[in-house]
Design a protein around this motif. Structure first.
Motif, short mmCIF file in Angstrom:
data_model
loop_
_atom_site.label_atom_id
_atom_site.label_comp_id
_atom_site.label_asym_id
_atom_site.label_seq_id
_atom_site.Cartn_x
_atom_site.Cartn_y
_atom_site.Cartn_z
N GLU A 76 -11.91 -9.84 0.35
CA GLU A 76 -11.46 -8.48 0.56
C GLU A 76 -10.28 -8.45 1.51
O GLU A 76 -10.01 -9.41 2.22
CB GLU A 76 -12.60 -7.59 1.08
CG GLU A 76 -13.14 -8.00 2.42
CD GLU A 76 -14.17 -7.00 2.94
OE1 GLU A 76 -13.90 -5.79 2.89
OE2 GLU A 76 -15.23 -7.43 3.40
N LEU A 77 -9.58 -7.34 1.47
CA LEU A 77 -8.43 -7.14 2.33
C LEU A 77 -8.80 -6.05 3.33
O LEU A 77 -9.28 -4.99 2.95
CB LEU A 77 -7.23 -6.72 1.48
CG LEU A 77 -5.92 -6.40 2.19
CD1 LEU A 77 -5.38 -7.61 2.95
CD2 LEU A 77 -4.86 -5.94 1.19
N HIS B 42 -7.40 -3.95 6.82
CA HIS B 42 -6.34 -3.67 7.80
C HIS B 42 -6.99 -3.31 9.12
O HIS B 42 -7.80 -2.40 9.19
CB HIS B 42 -5.45 -2.52 7.30
CG HIS B 42 -4.31 -3.00 6.47
ND1 HIS B 42 -4.37 -3.11 5.11
CD2 HIS B 42 -3.08 -3.44 6.84
CE1 HIS B 42 -3.20 -3.58 4.67
NE2 HIS B 42 -2.41 -3.80 5.70
N THR C 82 0.85 -1.18 0.00
CA THR C 82 0.00 0.00 0.00
C THR C 82 0.89 1.23 0.00
O THR C 82 1.80 1.35 0.81
CB THR C 82 -0.90 -0.02 1.25
OG1 THR C 82 -1.66 -1.23 1.23
CG2 THR C 82 -1.86 1.16 1.24
N HIS D 135 -10.36 -3.16 -0.63
CA HIS D 135 -9.46 -2.94 0.50
C HIS D 135 -10.05 -1.94 1.48
O HIS D 135 -10.36 -0.82 1.11
CB HIS D 135 -8.11 -2.42 -0.05
CG HIS D 135 -7.03 -2.34 0.98
ND1 HIS D 135 -5.79 -1.84 0.71
CD2 HIS D 135 -7.00 -2.69 2.28
CE1 HIS D 135 -5.04 -1.90 1.80
NE2 HIS D 135 -5.77 -2.40 2.77
N GLU E 129 -4.17 -12.57 -2.80
CA GLU E 129 -5.53 -13.02 -2.51
C GLU E 129 -5.79 -14.46 -2.95
O GLU E 129 -6.57 -15.17 -2.34
CB GLU E 129 -6.57 -12.04 -3.08
CG GLU E 129 -6.87 -12.13 -4.56
CD GLU E 129 -5.77 -11.55 -5.44
OE1 GLU E 129 -4.66 -11.27 -4.95
OE2 GLU E 129 -6.01 -11.39 -6.65
N ASN F 225 2.18 -4.59 5.41
CA ASN F 225 1.67 -5.05 4.12
C ASN F 225 1.49 -6.56 4.15
O ASN F 225 2.03 -7.25 5.01
CB ASN F 225 2.65 -4.68 3.01
CG ASN F 225 2.60 -3.20 2.67
OD1 ASN F 225 1.51 -2.65 2.45
ND2 ASN F 225 3.75 -2.56 2.63
N SER F 226 0.76 -7.05 3.16
CA SER F 226 0.52 -8.49 3.11
C SER F 226 1.66 -9.22 2.41
O SER F 226 2.19 -8.75 1.41
CB SER F 226 -0.79 -8.77 2.38
OG SER F 226 -1.02 -10.16 2.39
N PRO G 264 -2.78 -6.97 8.20
CA PRO G 264 -3.57 -7.27 7.00
C PRO G 264 -4.30 -8.61 7.11
O PRO G 264 -3.68 -9.64 7.35
CB PRO G 264 -2.50 -7.34 5.90
CG PRO G 264 -1.27 -7.80 6.61
CD PRO G 264 -1.37 -7.37 8.05
N PHE H 202 -10.44 1.98 2.36
CA PHE H 202 -9.07 2.20 2.77
C PHE H 202 -8.61 3.62 2.47
O PHE H 202 -8.75 4.12 1.36
CB PHE H 202 -8.10 1.23 2.08
CG PHE H 202 -6.72 1.40 2.62
CD1 PHE H 202 -6.33 0.73 3.75
CD2 PHE H 202 -5.83 2.30 2.04
CE1 PHE H 202 -5.07 0.93 4.30
CE2 PHE H 202 -4.57 2.50 2.58
CZ PHE H 202 -4.19 1.82 3.71
N ASP I 276 -3.20 0.41 -3.74
CA ASP I 276 -2.65 -0.92 -3.52
C ASP I 276 -1.99 -1.39 -4.80
O ASP I 276 -2.50 -1.14 -5.88
CB ASP I 276 -3.78 -1.91 -3.19
CG ASP I 276 -4.46 -1.53 -1.90
OD1 ASP I 276 -3.75 -1.16 -0.97
OD2 ASP I 276 -5.69 -1.62 -1.84
#
Ligand SMILES: [Zn+2]
Length: 263
Positions: free
Chosen positions: A207-208, A210, A27, A45, A168, A163-164, A90, A150, A34
């Motif tokens: 979905e992501l 945080h 991000t 996100h 996905e 961050n991831s 995340p 986000f 992203d």
């Protein structure tokens, strides 16, 4: 081994973005875009803004230390909070439909009663986007009602942002696998021996998110204990609790306290 830190440009605003080895979905810290290894990435996100400052969290921890009969009586008094840090972690939330077809036998009564059928369930399965982490994802109820689109302005001051490290697709595979295992676990209530078991999972969407979690370390009688607090509800996600003093000296102290408190 030399750690190579790659630098790319944000496709959203052009700002330089540092890529830490292992991180996959990054991000942008300037515009919040992203990206997946340099490409603009359209994942749903969101972020859940935190509700607490460090002082509030210290109060929450002290209050937690004072209540609960299984804790040492002097826990709040003798503990020193060494550190309290808010980290936005995340999480992927995979909306899954799982269908398990099974056949087998119920044997615990001593007879072999055939059991077969289908178990269909829908889940919002959580997968932490970090590798090798011992975070208790199952015990954590992500406060999803507080989520919003986000935007980096929602990252609290002094908070860390992670961050991831997985994308996905990988998160969806983990979610499918775990949901399948969970289905089997549910069926074990009524089936003792399976002759067939087949689970199919369909991803509806992913979905992501945080979410803010406070990582706390406190010191009690020379030892360090860890605690995790939800940054939205203020609830304890997981906490190490010192064992009560079971030495003879401790026992004697407890006895004396018991006598005096009877007053
Ligand atoms: Zn940007």
């Amino acid at each position: 081994m030399v750690e190579v830190v790659q630098q790319i440009s944000c496709p959203g605003c052009g700002a330089p973005v540092k890529v830490v080895p292992g991180e996959i979905i990054i991000t942008c810290e300037y515009c919040g875009s992203d990206m997946k290894l340099g490409e603009k990435f359209f994942l749903n996100h969101s972020i859940i803004p935190g509700k607490y400052q460090k002082e509030d969290v210290v109060k929450i921890v002290k209050k937690w230390m004072r209540v609960g009969f299984y804790k040492p009586d002097d826990l709040a008094k003798r503990s020193i909070i060494k550190s309290a840090e808010c980290i936005f972690l995340p999480f992927f939330i995979a909306h899954i439909e799982s269908l398990t077809k099974y056949s087998g036998f119920f044997t615990r009564t001593g007879e072999n009663t055939p059991r077969n059928g289908e178990l269909k369930k829908e889940y919002f399965w959580k997968v932490l986007g970090r590798r090798g982490s011992k975070f208790p994802t199952k015990e954590y109820h992500i406060p999803l009602s507080g989520k919003t689109q986000f935007n980096i302005i929602h990252i609290s001051k002094n908070a860390k942002f992670l961050n991831s490290e997985i994308d996905e697709k990988e998160a969806e595979n983990i979610a499918k696998q775990e949901a399948g295992m969970h289905q089997k676990h549910l069926l074990e209530d009524t089936v003792d021996v399976f002759s067939s078991l087949d689970t199919g999972c369909k991803i509806i969407d992913t979905e992501l998110v945080h979410a803010p979690v406070w990582f706390i370390e406190y010191n009690y009688k020379g030892r360090v204990y860890k605690m995790l607090v939800d940054g939205v509800s203020g609830e304890t996600i997981k906490a190490d609790i010192p064992l009560p003093d079971t030495s003879f000296k401790g026992f004697f102290k407890e006895m004396k306290r018991g006598l005096f408190s009877r007053g």
